[in-house]
Motif scaffolding. Sequence first.
Motif, PDB file in Angstrom:
ATOM      1  N   LYS A   6       0.810  -1.222   0.000  1.00  0.00           N
ATOM      2  CA  LYS A   6       0.000   0.000   0.000  1.00  0.00           C
ATOM      3  C   LYS A   6       0.842   1.271   0.000  1.00  0.00           C
ATOM      4  O   LYS A   6       0.387   2.332  -0.456  1.00  0.00           O
ATOM      5  CB  LYS A   6      -0.934   0.003   1.221  1.00  0.00           C
ATOM      6  CG  LYS A   6      -2.049  -1.012   1.125  1.00  0.00           C
ATOM      7  CD  LYS A   6      -3.086  -0.835   2.219  1.00  0.00           C
ATOM      8  CE  LYS A   6      -2.628  -1.388   3.535  1.00  0.00           C
ATOM      9  NZ  LYS A   6      -3.724  -1.426   4.542  1.00  0.00           N
ATOM     10  N   LYS A   7       2.065   1.172   0.506  1.00  0.00           N
ATOM     11  CA  LYS A   7       2.889   2.364   0.715  1.00  0.00           C
ATOM     12  C   LYS A   7       3.070   3.227  -0.539  1.00  0.00           C
ATOM     13  O   LYS A   7       2.986   4.469  -0.458  1.00  0.00           O
ATOM     14  CB  LYS A   7       4.254   1.953   1.284  1.00  0.00           C
ATOM     15  CG  LYS A   7       4.209   1.638   2.767  1.00  0.00           C
ATOM     16  CD  LYS A   7       5.601   1.326   3.298  1.00  0.00           C
ATOM     17  CE  LYS A   7       5.541   1.045   4.810  1.00  0.00           C
ATOM     18  NZ  LYS A   7       6.885   0.711   5.343  1.00  0.00           N
ATOM     19  N   PRO A   8       3.335   2.646  -1.723  1.00  0.00           N
ATOM     20  CA  PRO A   8       3.518   3.507  -2.902  1.00  0.00           C
ATOM     21  C   PRO A   8       2.293   4.355  -3.231  1.00  0.00           C
ATOM     22  O   PRO A   8       2.423   5.408  -3.869  1.00  0.00           O
ATOM     23  CB  PRO A   8       3.807   2.500  -4.021  1.00  0.00           C
ATOM     24  CG  PRO A   8       4.322   1.288  -3.334  1.00  0.00           C
ATOM     25  CD  PRO A   8       3.571   1.226  -2.043  1.00  0.00           C
ATOM     26  N   TYR A   9       1.118   3.906  -2.797  1.00  0.00           N
ATOM     27  CA  TYR A   9      -0.116   4.632  -3.099  1.00  0.00           C
ATOM     28  C   TYR A   9      -0.543   5.557  -1.960  1.00  0.00           C
ATOM     29  O   TYR A   9      -1.301   6.500  -2.176  1.00  0.00           O
ATOM     30  CB  TYR A   9      -1.233   3.635  -3.412  1.00  0.00           C
ATOM     31  CG  TYR A   9      -0.924   2.786  -4.625  1.00  0.00           C
ATOM     32  CD1 TYR A   9      -0.982   3.318  -5.904  1.00  0.00           C
ATOM     33  CD2 TYR A   9      -0.541   1.459  -4.488  1.00  0.00           C
ATOM     34  CE1 TYR A   9      -0.672   2.557  -7.029  1.00  0.00           C
ATOM     35  CE2 TYR A   9      -0.242   0.681  -5.592  1.00  0.00           C
ATOM     36  CZ  TYR A   9      -0.305   1.235  -6.861  1.00  0.00           C
ATOM     37  OH  TYR A   9      -0.002   0.477  -7.959  1.00  0.00           O
ATOM     38  N   GLN A  10      -0.060   5.287  -0.758  1.00  0.00           N
ATOM     39  CA  GLN A  10      -0.443   6.110   0.383  1.00  0.00           C
ATOM     40  C   GLN A  10       0.166   7.504   0.329  1.00  0.00           C
ATOM     41  O   GLN A  10      -0.347   8.431   0.966  1.00  0.00           O
ATOM     42  CB  GLN A  10      -0.047   5.405   1.690  1.00  0.00           C
ATOM     43  CG  GLN A  10      -0.898   4.191   1.999  1.00  0.00           C
ATOM     44  CD  GLN A  10      -0.389   3.395   3.195  1.00  0.00           C
ATOM     45  OE1 GLN A  10       0.806   3.408   3.486  1.00  0.00           O
ATOM     46  NE2 GLN A  10      -1.283   2.696   3.876  1.00  0.00           N
ATOM     47  N   ILE A  11       1.243   7.659  -0.430  1.00  0.00           N
ATOM     48  CA  ILE A  11       1.885   8.968  -0.526  1.00  0.00           C
ATOM     49  C   ILE A  11       1.224   9.836  -1.595  1.00  0.00           C
ATOM     50  O   ILE A  11       1.575  11.006  -1.752  1.00  0.00           O
ATOM     51  CB  ILE A  11       3.395   8.824  -0.829  1.00  0.00           C
ATOM     52  CG1 ILE A  11       3.608   8.128  -2.181  1.00  0.00           C
ATOM     53  CG2 ILE A  11       4.097   8.071   0.290  1.00  0.00           C
ATOM     54  CD1 ILE A  11       5.072   8.055  -2.597  1.00  0.00           C
ATOM     55  N   LEU A  12       0.269   9.271  -2.324  1.00  0.00           N
ATOM     56  CA  LEU A  12      -0.419  10.028  -3.366  1.00  0.00           C
ATOM     57  C   LEU A  12      -1.625  10.761  -2.767  1.00  0.00           C
ATOM     58  O   LEU A  12      -2.183  10.342  -1.752  1.00  0.00           O
ATOM     59  CB  LEU A  12      -0.873   9.092  -4.483  1.00  0.00           C
ATOM     60  CG  LEU A  12       0.226   8.256  -5.149  1.00  0.00           C
ATOM     61  CD1 LEU A  12      -0.365   7.315  -6.187  1.00  0.00           C
ATOM     62  CD2 LEU A  12       1.285   9.154  -5.780  1.00  0.00           C
ATOM     63  N   ASP A  13      -2.018  11.797  -3.407  1.00  0.00           N
ATOM     64  CA  ASP A  13      -3.118  12.622  -2.896  1.00  0.00           C
ATOM     65  C   ASP A  13      -4.459  12.083  -3.393  1.00  0.00           C
ATOM     66  O   ASP A  13      -5.209  12.766  -4.084  1.00  0.00           O
ATOM     67  CB  ASP A  13      -2.922  14.079  -3.339  1.00  0.00           C
ATOM     68  CG  ASP A  13      -3.895  15.024  -2.660  1.00  0.00           C
ATOM     69  OD1 ASP A  13      -4.386  14.674  -1.567  1.00  0.00           O
ATOM     70  OD2 ASP A  13      -4.181  16.090  -3.240  1.00  0.00           O
ATOM     71  N   TRP A  14      -4.742  10.829  -3.017  1.00  0.00           N
ATOM     72  CA  TRP A  14      -5.997  10.213  -3.419  1.00  0.00           C
ATOM     73  C   TRP A  14      -7.089  10.505  -2.392  1.00  0.00           C
ATOM     74  O   TRP A  14      -6.795  10.592  -1.183  1.00  0.00           O
ATOM     75  CB  TRP A  14      -5.834   8.687  -3.515  1.00  0.00           C
ATOM     76  CG  TRP A  14      -5.105   8.230  -4.736  1.00  0.00           C
ATOM     77  CD1 TRP A  14      -4.589   8.992  -5.745  1.00  0.00           C
ATOM     78  CD2 TRP A  14      -4.820   6.863  -5.081  1.00  0.00           C
ATOM     79  NE1 TRP A  14      -3.991   8.188  -6.697  1.00  0.00           N
ATOM     80  CE2 TRP A  14      -4.124   6.883  -6.319  1.00  0.00           C
ATOM     81  CE3 TRP A  14      -5.076   5.646  -4.472  1.00  0.00           C
ATOM     82  CZ2 TRP A  14      -3.693   5.730  -6.947  1.00  0.00           C
ATOM     83  CZ3 TRP A  14      -4.642   4.480  -5.106  1.00  0.00           C
ATOM     84  CH2 TRP A  14      -3.966   4.512  -6.328  1.00  0.00           C
ATOM     85  N   PRO A  15      -8.325  10.631  -2.835  1.00  0.00           N
ATOM     86  CA  PRO A  15      -9.416  10.723  -1.855  1.00  0.00           C
ATOM     87  C   PRO A  15      -9.537   9.407  -1.092  1.00  0.00           C
ATOM     88  O   PRO A  15      -9.125   8.349  -1.584  1.00  0.00           O
ATOM     89  CB  PRO A  15     -10.652  10.968  -2.727  1.00  0.00           C
ATOM     90  CG  PRO A  15     -10.292  10.393  -4.059  1.00  0.00           C
ATOM     91  CD  PRO A  15      -8.819  10.641  -4.223  1.00  0.00           C
ATOM     92  N   LYS A  16     -10.088   9.472   0.102  1.00  0.00           N
ATOM     93  CA  LYS A  16     -10.223   8.279   0.930  1.00  0.00           C
ATOM     94  C   LYS A  16     -11.583   7.615   0.685  1.00  0.00           C
ATOM     95  O   LYS A  16     -12.582   8.290   0.477  1.00  0.00           O
ATOM     96  CB  LYS A  16     -10.087   8.626   2.409  1.00  0.00           C
ATOM     97  CG  LYS A  16      -8.809   9.365   2.768  1.00  0.00           C
ATOM     98  CD  LYS A  16      -7.578   8.527   2.523  1.00  0.00           C
ATOM     99  CE  LYS A  16      -6.309   9.269   2.953  1.00  0.00           C
ATOM    100  NZ  LYS A  16      -5.081   8.491   2.639  1.00  0.00           N
ATOM    101  N   ARG A  17     -11.591   6.297   0.705  1.00  0.00           N
ATOM    102  CA  ARG A  17     -12.849   5.556   0.648  1.00  0.00           C
ATOM    103  C   ARG A  17     -12.925   4.651   1.878  1.00  0.00           C
ATOM    104  O   ARG A  17     -12.200   3.659   1.971  1.00  0.00           O
ATOM    105  CB  ARG A  17     -12.964   4.716  -0.624  1.00  0.00           C
ATOM    106  CG  ARG A  17     -14.290   3.951  -0.684  1.00  0.00           C
ATOM    107  CD  ARG A  17     -14.414   3.117  -1.937  1.00  0.00           C
ATOM    108  NE  ARG A  17     -15.662   2.340  -1.911  1.00  0.00           N
ATOM    109  CZ  ARG A  17     -16.003   1.435  -2.837  1.00  0.00           C
ATOM    110  NH1 ARG A  17     -15.206   1.206  -3.872  1.00  0.00           N
ATOM    111  NH2 ARG A  17     -17.135   0.781  -2.717  1.00  0.00           N
TER     112      ARG A  17
END
Length: 476
Positions: free
Chosen positions: A243-254
């Motif tokens: 998950k780490k590579p995606y957690q640093i992105l500014d994605w909205p939370k679901r």
Amino acid sequence: MMILAKPYWLLLILFVVLGCSVKDTKTSQSKQSQQKPNVIFILADDLGYGDIGAYGQQKIKTPNIDKLALEGIKFNQHYAGSPVCGPSRASLLTGMHTGHSKVRGNPRWTNSGKPVELGESDITVGDVFKSAGYNTAIIGKWAMADAKETNIEAMPSSKGFDYFFGFKTHKEAHHYYWHRLFKNNEPYILTENDFAQKKGKYTHDLFTDQALNFVDKNKDDPFFLYLAFTIPHLELTVPEDSKKPYQILDWPKRKMNTKGHYKNDEEGHTAYAGMVSRMDRDIGVLMDKLKSLGIDDNTLVIFTSDNGHEYDRLKQPFFNSNGPFRGMKRDLYEGGIRMPFIARWPNKIQQNTETNHVSAFWDFMATACDITKVDECPSSDGISYLPTLLSQDKQVKHDFLYWEFNERKGPIQAVVQDNWKLIKNSKGLELYDLSQDKAESNNLIHAQPALAVKLLTKLEGARTPHPEFTLQQLTP
């Protein structure tokens, strides 16, 4: 008797040695050229058409699967056997579409409420490869033996597979930290696993290790590996490193439900992306294994998914998992049944190619027969797509494809013929020109009445009766 001087003896010895060496090399090359190709069929679970980069995904990184497409062929119109996993996998294994298959729905969606399993008379692609002298294995999700007691006839050991490691039933495969797998016909208990607390061994990782071990063990003989990963089926959970590579992105939370049947991670988007990328990573490890063993050139690798996605079921989809299509899992619209399908076979399949050949899961049986050159191929609804893989002109085409589905919104039936698709459901008939309307947004039923009647005739004649699947609306 003539005596040769020492230099002549050396030349004679050298000549004999070189002659033997050339002979041995030719023999080795001859054996290699005659060796039957290995086949690895990788099946993802609930992965949408648009979930990988090769089919348009922008957010989830899938470099290894994308590389398969660059080094092989990409099918643009390949269909699953069903919009849910049980009947889809049965179609893949037996070569029958859901109008003829024994398994036409998931376990509880039958008239009796009891699961329908494969039986003694059901021949699978495992049997075909086995009869051709292959070592065979199914690793991952079997889901063809859902009765409470183990029915040996429904287990992989009775369906042409020498080795089985994974989930026997659907429900167990819903949990990535489940405590019980099967090794052949016996339970394999993971004593440290606790699915509710997500503790222990992540079962996907075990499947990857088992696949690598099987390939290593059988590198010197032809093998067929059916690698049925459970990613990215719910529940949504994956170790933190993915998950780490995606957690640093500014994605909205679901926010996900963590307390129900599925013990999801709290945040959905990074979990889903991490799961798909973890599977992609391990496919890359498997490909590296083939190369390190020197069997890469003689191995056909196929990658696809069993049905459309479920996670991206949102008013505003985040990943656009169904790509340009309408629908998802449990729909007979294209998003529920049109699958990514990639095949790679060095020096056999032309690199970086794609095809619009219309094919489906039930074609794998005929294709397996074509690859293995068995004397007798089991009767099926399929047509071999080997000519398309090999860029040959003799590819036979389907007259039409057929599906039926009874869950929730059912019964629903559909046929595809060339660019045309007819859907029959409780609301009536829908007709779409897929060449102009991939999203199935413009119903042409009133504009093309003659064509609709023609396709309806094919639809109504495509099935045989089944006591457990009688095209009536079912409630679980």
